[in-house]
Write a protein that holds these residues in place. Sequence first.
Motif, PDB file in Angstrom:
ATOM      1  N   ILE A   4      73.391  22.064 -21.276  1.00 29.20           N
ATOM      2  CA  ILE A   4      74.208  22.134 -22.346  1.00 29.20           C
ATOM      3  C   ILE A   4      75.793  22.338 -21.659  1.00 29.20           C
ATOM      4  N   THR A   5      76.419  21.326 -22.266  1.00 31.66           N
ATOM      5  CA  THR A   5      77.876  21.296 -21.501  1.00 31.66           C
ATOM      6  C   THR A   5      79.016  21.755 -22.532  1.00 31.66           C
ATOM      7  N   PHE A   6      80.031  22.174 -21.985  1.00 31.43           N
ATOM      8  CA  PHE A   6      81.167  22.720 -22.691  1.00 31.43           C
ATOM      9  C   PHE A   6      82.339  21.827 -22.446  1.00 31.43           C
ATOM     10  N   ALA A   7      83.051  21.220 -23.380  1.00 29.95           N
ATOM     11  CA  ALA A   7      84.050  20.374 -23.317  1.00 29.95           C
ATOM     12  C   ALA A   7      85.025  20.598 -24.343  1.00 29.95           C
ATOM     13  N   ASN A   8      86.581  20.405 -23.498  1.00 31.24           N
ATOM     14  CA  ASN A   8      87.524  20.316 -24.469  1.00 31.24           C
ATOM     15  C   ASN A   8      88.865  20.138 -23.519  1.00 31.24           C
ATOM     16  N   PRO A   9      89.418  19.301 -23.633  1.00 31.55           N
ATOM     17  CA  PRO A   9      90.665  18.869 -22.762  1.00 31.55           C
ATOM     18  C   PRO A   9      91.839  19.858 -22.659  1.00 31.55           C
ATOM     19  N   LYS A  10      91.722  20.856 -23.750  1.00 35.46           N
ATOM     20  CA  LYS A  10      92.952  21.759 -23.696  1.00 35.46           C
ATOM     21  C   LYS A  10      92.316  23.228 -23.070  1.00 35.46           C
ATOM     22  N   GLY A  11      93.370  23.728 -22.191  1.00 32.36           N
ATOM     23  CA  GLY A  11      93.065  24.978 -21.647  1.00 32.36           C
ATOM     24  C   GLY A  11      93.218  25.964 -22.807  1.00 32.36           C
ATOM     25  N   GLY A  12      92.312  27.105 -22.606  1.00 28.90           N
ATOM     26  CA  GLY A  12      92.599  28.300 -23.490  1.00 28.90           C
ATOM     27  C   GLY A  12      91.882  28.258 -24.927  1.00 28.90           C
ATOM     28  N   ALA A 124      87.813  15.108 -27.207  1.00 32.29           N
ATOM     29  CA  ALA A 124      86.304  15.393 -26.633  1.00 32.29           C
ATOM     30  C   ALA A 124      85.076  14.689 -27.386  1.00 32.29           C
ATOM     31  N   VAL A 125      85.039  14.816 -28.858  1.00 35.91           N
ATOM     32  CA  VAL A 125      84.157  14.180 -29.698  1.00 35.91           C
ATOM     33  C   VAL A 125      84.183  12.490 -29.198  1.00 35.91           C
ATOM     34  N   ARG A 126      85.480  11.949 -29.068  1.00 35.29           N
ATOM     35  CA  ARG A 126      85.374  10.535 -28.603  1.00 35.29           C
ATOM     36  C   ARG A 126      84.835  10.367 -27.363  1.00 35.29           C
ATOM     37  N   LEU A 127      85.066  11.120 -26.328  1.00 32.17           N
ATOM     38  CA  LEU A 127      84.551  10.877 -24.933  1.00 32.17           C
ATOM     39  C   LEU A 127      83.046  11.014 -25.066  1.00 32.17           C
ATOM     40  N   ILE A 169      81.529  15.407 -38.551  1.00 30.51           N
ATOM     41  CA  ILE A 169      81.315  16.133 -37.311  1.00 30.51           C
ATOM     42  C   ILE A 169      80.814  17.371 -37.554  1.00 30.51           C
ATOM     43  N   PRO A 170      79.534  17.793 -36.964  1.00 32.85           N
ATOM     44  CA  PRO A 170      78.867  18.821 -36.824  1.00 32.85           C
ATOM     45  C   PRO A 170      79.747  20.138 -36.288  1.00 32.85           C
ATOM     46  N   THR A 171      79.459  21.026 -36.884  1.00 27.02           N
ATOM     47  CA  THR A 171      80.013  22.418 -36.436  1.00 27.02           C
ATOM     48  C   THR A 171      78.909  23.330 -36.642  1.00 27.02           C
TER      49      THR A 171
END
Length: 242
Positions: A4-12, A124-127, A169-171
Amino acid sequence: MYVITFANPKGGSGKTTSAMLLAEQIAISGGRVAILDLDPNANILAWAQTREAEGRDVPFTVHARPQAEETVELIDSLSDEADYLIIDLEGSKDQIVTFALSRTDLCIIPLDGSPMEARQAAQAVRLVQTTANMIRAQINYALLFTRTNAAFQTTDERDVRQEMELNNIPTLPVRIAKRAPYTRIFRDGVLLSELPDIVTQEMQGKTASVSDKAMKQVTGAIENARDYAQTVIATLTKEQVT
């Protein structure tokens, strides 16, 4: 081993906190958990090293960022020690992120529900989608709303949810609220499960109303974390079956 990975280019965005909460809840349930800290800030690694230096328990193993070319080999080798591998990714489109995503069963993309965060989450979704195309395999992912108001859903969050639904886009249905106990995890080097005893000691000599309020915050945070972890595991296993 589930990855399970956690991804987001924005900090915080709540990425590291979300990873930690999930790791602790799975460990409490009896699962063998490993964390791979790929975030350059290495907050999870520092948290674990501090606890170990002080002789305090760490209920999961935490691994430092390897060389990029060693990432896949390390991930595969951890299947001998863990049922679940949780990876806190760095924000940039680095090669190491692509390698980690290539081994991912479920990528969780945290965001706080604001339009600006939604744009970052879309990156992140595009990545994830680009990596999936590269390896010619599906990578399941879902958005996770974090740092939300515990009492109600804001207009921004509602609008972002509707936009994501329109774009298929699933949430995740569960949200991680903005709660004071979560900030104590890294600030004080604690586990969420340790806070009831800590707060009980801190409230000695305080009035009943003050003590009840403090304990209610902790109880609410634990219940939120438990619901969140159960939702993630249900989503993970459902995706594996389908």
